[in-house]
Design a protein around this motif. Structure first.
Motif, PDB file in Angstrom:
ATOM      1  N   GLU A  37     -30.362  -7.603 -15.259  1.00 15.97           N
ATOM      2  CA  GLU A  37     -29.517  -8.266 -16.259  1.00 15.97           C
ATOM      3  C   GLU A  37     -30.015  -7.939 -17.666  1.00 15.97           C
ATOM      4  O   GLU A  37     -29.233  -7.595 -18.562  1.00 15.97           O
ATOM      5  N   LEU A  38     -31.334  -8.011 -17.852  1.00 11.19           N
ATOM      6  CA  LEU A  38     -31.924  -7.656 -19.142  1.00 11.19           C
ATOM      7  C   LEU A  38     -31.662  -6.185 -19.452  1.00 11.19           C
ATOM      8  O   LEU A  38     -31.319  -5.834 -20.588  1.00 11.19           O
ATOM      9  N   ALA A  39     -31.810  -5.349 -18.439  1.00  8.22           N
ATOM     10  CA  ALA A  39     -31.595  -3.911 -18.630  1.00  8.22           C
ATOM     11  C   ALA A  39     -30.177  -3.628 -19.117  1.00  8.22           C
ATOM     12  O   ALA A  39     -29.976  -2.840 -20.052  1.00  8.22           O
ATOM     13  N   GLU A  40     -29.194  -4.290 -18.519  1.00 10.77           N
ATOM     14  CA  GLU A  40     -27.794  -4.075 -18.908  1.00 10.77           C
ATOM     15  C   GLU A  40     -27.547  -4.517 -20.349  1.00 10.77           C
ATOM     16  O   GLU A  40     -26.823  -3.860 -21.100  1.00 10.77           O
ATOM     17  N   ILE A  41     -28.151  -5.630 -20.721  1.00 10.36           N
ATOM     18  CA  ILE A  41     -28.001  -6.126 -22.096  1.00 10.36           C
ATOM     19  C   ILE A  41     -28.562  -5.116 -23.093  1.00 10.36           C
ATOM     20  O   ILE A  41     -27.919  -4.790 -24.098  1.00 10.36           O
ATOM     21  N   LEU A  42     -29.765  -4.608 -22.797  1.00 11.61           N
ATOM     22  CA  LEU A  42     -30.399  -3.638 -23.702  1.00 11.61           C
ATOM     23  C   LEU A  42     -29.629  -2.318 -23.756  1.00 11.61           C
ATOM     24  O   LEU A  42     -29.453  -1.730 -24.839  1.00 11.61           O
ATOM     25  N   ILE A  43     -29.160  -1.862 -22.595  1.00 11.97           N
ATOM     26  CA  ILE A  43     -28.383  -0.608 -22.550  1.00 11.97           C
ATOM     27  C   ILE A  43     -27.149  -0.716 -23.440  1.00 11.97           C
ATOM     28  O   ILE A  43     -26.854   0.173 -24.246  1.00 11.97           O
ATOM     29  N   SER A  44     -26.440  -1.827 -23.293  1.00 13.85           N
ATOM     30  CA  SER A  44     -25.204  -2.038 -24.052  1.00 13.85           C
ATOM     31  C   SER A  44     -25.485  -2.212 -25.549  1.00 13.85           C
ATOM     32  O   SER A  44     -24.789  -1.636 -26.395  1.00 13.85           O
ATOM     33  N   TYR A  45     -26.515  -2.986 -25.871  1.00 12.90           N
ATOM     34  CA  TYR A  45     -26.798  -3.313 -27.273  1.00 12.90           C
ATOM     35  C   TYR A  45     -27.329  -2.101 -28.034  1.00 12.90           C
ATOM     36  O   TYR A  45     -26.885  -1.807 -29.150  1.00 12.90           O
ATOM     37  N   LEU A  46     -28.279  -1.393 -27.439  1.00  7.67           N
ATOM     38  CA  LEU A  46     -28.921  -0.280 -28.149  1.00  7.67           C
ATOM     39  C   LEU A  46     -28.019   0.940 -28.277  1.00  7.67           C
ATOM     40  O   LEU A  46     -28.227   1.781 -29.159  1.00  7.67           O
ATOM     41  N   GLU A  47     -27.007   1.012 -27.442  1.00  9.42           N
ATOM     42  CA  GLU A  47     -26.087   2.152 -27.509  1.00  9.42           C
ATOM     43  C   GLU A  47     -25.385   2.225 -28.870  1.00  9.42           C
ATOM     44  O   GLU A  47     -25.120   3.302 -29.394  1.00  9.42           O
ATOM     45  N   GLN A  48     -25.109   1.046 -29.450  1.00  8.80           N
ATOM     46  CA  GLN A  48     -24.438   1.033 -30.759  1.00  8.80           C
ATOM     47  C   GLN A  48     -25.347   1.499 -31.882  1.00  8.80           C
ATOM     48  O   GLN A  48     -24.899   1.758 -32.997  1.00  8.80           O
ATOM     49  N   TYR A  49     -26.650   1.648 -31.596  1.00  9.42           N
ATOM     50  CA  TYR A  49     -27.601   2.167 -32.572  1.00  9.42           C
ATOM     51  C   TYR A  49     -28.009   3.613 -32.235  1.00  9.42           C
ATOM     52  O   TYR A  49     -29.065   4.087 -32.653  1.00  9.42           O
ATOM     53  N   ASN A  50     -27.165   4.266 -31.451  1.00 11.20           N
ATOM     54  CA  ASN A  50     -27.404   5.660 -31.073  1.00 11.20           C
ATOM     55  C   ASN A  50     -28.669   5.831 -30.226  1.00 11.20           C
ATOM     56  O   ASN A  50     -29.380   6.826 -30.329  1.00 11.20           O
ATOM     57  N   ILE A  51     -28.943   4.827 -29.407  1.00 12.56           N
ATOM     58  CA  ILE A  51     -30.089   4.865 -28.498  1.00 12.56           C
ATOM     59  C   ILE A  51     -29.565   4.728 -27.068  1.00 12.56           C
ATOM     60  O   ILE A  51     -28.969   3.706 -26.710  1.00 12.56           O
TER      61      ILE A  51
END
Length: 227
Positions: free
Chosen positions: A12-26
């Protein structure tokens, strides 16, 4: 885009980070299995690794040790285990940073970029150091040094070597030298170029008959090796 390998069993944490950091080009690729993650490292180069300590198969400290044995990729430890002993253990096996959970995602982004800036600087510095040149040219003083030792050159020798230094790594024809080197451009024959090159070689080569720095390119001209 920054490519990150994450080893995290909290999906669950992994999905949150994947989704959130994608908008910062990560871009994050997560594995909940350390063995799968290490296999992925063999197939692809990542910019950074985010590693949890409390993993089901192998303890994160051991995983960090395994990764560091074969890879120099920066590692951020992300864990709820934040006692001093764990932190010391992580840094002692090669971790670059430690973030106790829970943490702010903006702080994670800041730390990722900070580590990558530092690593890229170190890489650039090493590359720059590895590219130290044999000959250095100071046009203002009209001086040329070989490995920091100033050469004693005539005016014509200085100008021909200076031109070759500027064109280091490229083949320079005799015609080009005649046209571009002020002190010799009024000379009428290619033989005069060869004589000058011979004089310069006597001053810079250990064995002028087997030159290491000014190479003859048959039928064309010369090339200076400056590294």
């Amino acid at each position: 885009m920054i490519e990150i390998l994450m080893i995290e069993d909290d999906l669950e944490l992994a999905e949150i980070l994947i989704s959130y950091l994608e908008q910062y080009n990560i871009k994050i690729t997560n594995y909940d299995s350390p063995e799968l993650a290490i296999s992925a490292l063999r197939l692809k180069k990542y910019d950074l690794i985010i590693l949890d300590l409390s993993l089901p198969e192998i303890d994160g400290i051991e995983v960090c040790k395994m990764i560091r044995k074969d890879y120099d990729t920066p590692i951020i430890i992300s864990s709820a285990r934040s006692n001093l002993g764990d932190k010391i253990a992580c840094f002692s096996v090669g971790a670059d940073d430690f973030m106790p959970k829970p943490y702010d995602t903006q702080e994670l982004i800041f730390r990722i970029k900070s580590i990558l800036r530092r690593c890229n600087f170190n890489v650039s510095k090493k590359e720059e150091e590895s590219k130290k040149t044999i000959f250095t040219l100071d046009e203002e003083k009209m001086e040329i040094s070989k490995e920091e030792e100033k050469l004693t050159l005539t005016n014509a020798e200085y100008h021909i070597l200076a031109y070759l230094i500027k064109k280091a790594g490229f083949v320079v024809s005799r015609e080009e030298l005649l046209s571009n080197v002020d002190s010799i451009k009024y000379e009428s024959s290619y033989k005069s170029i060869d004589v000058l090159i011979g004089r310069v070689r006597n001053k810079i080569e250990k064995n002028s008959r087997k030159p290491k720095y000014i190479l003859s390119i048959r039928g064309v001209g010369y090339k200076l090796v400056n590294e």
